[in-house]
Write an enzyme that holds these catalytic residues in place. Structure first.
Site, PDB file in Angstrom:
ATOM      1  CE1 TYR A 132     -13.700  15.350   8.856  1.00  9.83           C
ATOM      2  CE2 TYR A 132     -12.192  16.764  10.050  1.00  9.83           C
ATOM      3  CZ  TYR A 132     -13.217  16.608   9.147  1.00  9.83           C
ATOM      4  OH  TYR A 132     -13.765  17.705   8.531  1.00  9.83           O
ATOM      5  CE  LYS A 160     -16.491  16.048  10.983  1.00  6.09           C
ATOM      6  NZ  LYS A 160     -15.711  17.245  11.390  1.00  6.09           N
ATOM      7  CB  VAL A 202     -19.295  15.496  13.659  1.00  2.98           C
ATOM      8  CG1 VAL A 202     -18.274  16.562  14.062  1.00  2.98           C
ATOM      9  CG2 VAL A 202     -19.016  14.192  14.408  1.00  2.98           C
TER      10      VAL A 202
END
Length: 298
Positions: A132, A160, A202
């Site tokens: 992330y 992400k 996401v």
């Protein structure tokens, strides 16, 4: 496993602050019924830092119970690497399909520290990892050179991408090809990211508007960009609610209005009130009144 719409779900609480598993089951099931491709629990939107490790594993268990075999990822976002490794190991034992890992949200790691921390967590969990990268919220930017240093470890499978720079998606794909699955993590850049090669989303507002989110992704995947864009333009004012210090309260209010859920949050957060609440409620109610038909998106 690393494509499609993967909701970063909210964590549901009772009025007295305990985990509301029944409401989580209901809301998570709505995501699965709409055709979402997995679930991520206990992230920023899921108020992960406000949950104990035991509570996070309870939320993971609830998500797995309704996921119908689709992947369920646990977010690991600890201040210390030791604690992150411990949680990753427990997540693996508890049956997580993978991990979404944030470098320390408290200490802003440099490149060497970022590589070492991510590597340690991946080894501790020994699960597939989505990195992330969110330099806006967490002040740590997982850049292409850092990803290059992580690429030899096959546990790192996805990123992400939340740098808020749409150019980054193309840079990652140009450099690595399909080595990493690139998923956009910024709701109001989703159409743009999917247009240039991101393979997944996401998503945040999906928890209140799952059908529209899934429709956009499916239309983009089918090359029906104009149809996707029409829905996306309607969706944009809602998607902007995800890019805010108050994203949790914003989106829980949207859930309350759109799917009849609750707004309970853990302090220090408090539900929206006053002018801020009125502004968000107006955005959501206007969107509900103008909700597009999705018949052609099937």
């Amino acid at each position: 496993m690393w494509t499609g719409v993967i909701p970063a779900v909210t964590t549901k609480f009772t009025a007295d602050g305990e985990l509301d598993h029944a409401e989580m089951e209901r809301c998570f099931s709505l995501q699965m019924q709409a055709g979402c491709d997995g679930i991520i629990v206990c992230g920023s939107l899921g108020e992960g830092p406000m949950l104990s490790p035991d509570e996070r594993l309870e939320v993971l268990k609830t998500a797995r119970s309704v996921a119908g075999g689709k992947p369920v990822l646990l977010t690991v976002s600890e201040a210390g690497t030791r604690e992150a490794c411990a949680l990753a190991a427990r997540a693996a034992t508890a049956g997580a399909s993978g991990l979404m890992v944030v470098p320390s949200p408290i200490y802003h790691t440099d490149a060497d520290e970022t590589v070492a921390t991510l590597g340690a967590v991946a080894a501790a969990g020994d699960l597939p990892v989505m990195i992330y990268s969110n330099r806006v919220a967490y002040r740590v930017d997982v850049t292409v050179p850092i990803m290059e240093r992580l690429a030899a470890d096959k546990r790192f499978v996805a990123i992400k991408e939340s740098s808020d720079d749409i150019r980054r998606t193309t840079e990652i794909i140009n450099h690595f090809g399909d080595r990493f699955a690139v998923l956009t993590g910024v709701d109001n850049l989703a159409f743009e990211a999917l247009s240039v090669g991101a393979v997944g989303w996401v998503a945040g507002l999906v928890v209140a508007f799952p059908d529209e989110t899934v429709a956009i992704h499916r239309l983009m995947k089918a090359g029906r960009h104009a149809e996707a864009l029409e829905i996306y333009r309607w969706f944009r004012p809602l998607l902007d609610l995800d890019v805010s210090t108050f994203l949790v309260q914003n989106i829980k209010l949207a859930e309350a209005l759109a799917i009849g859920s609750t707004e309970h949050v853990r302090m220090p957060r408090k539900p929206l009130s006053g002018e801020r609440r009125a502004a968000v409620e107006a955005i959501v109610r206007t969107a509900l009144e103008r909700r597009p038909s999705l018949k052609l998106a099937a």
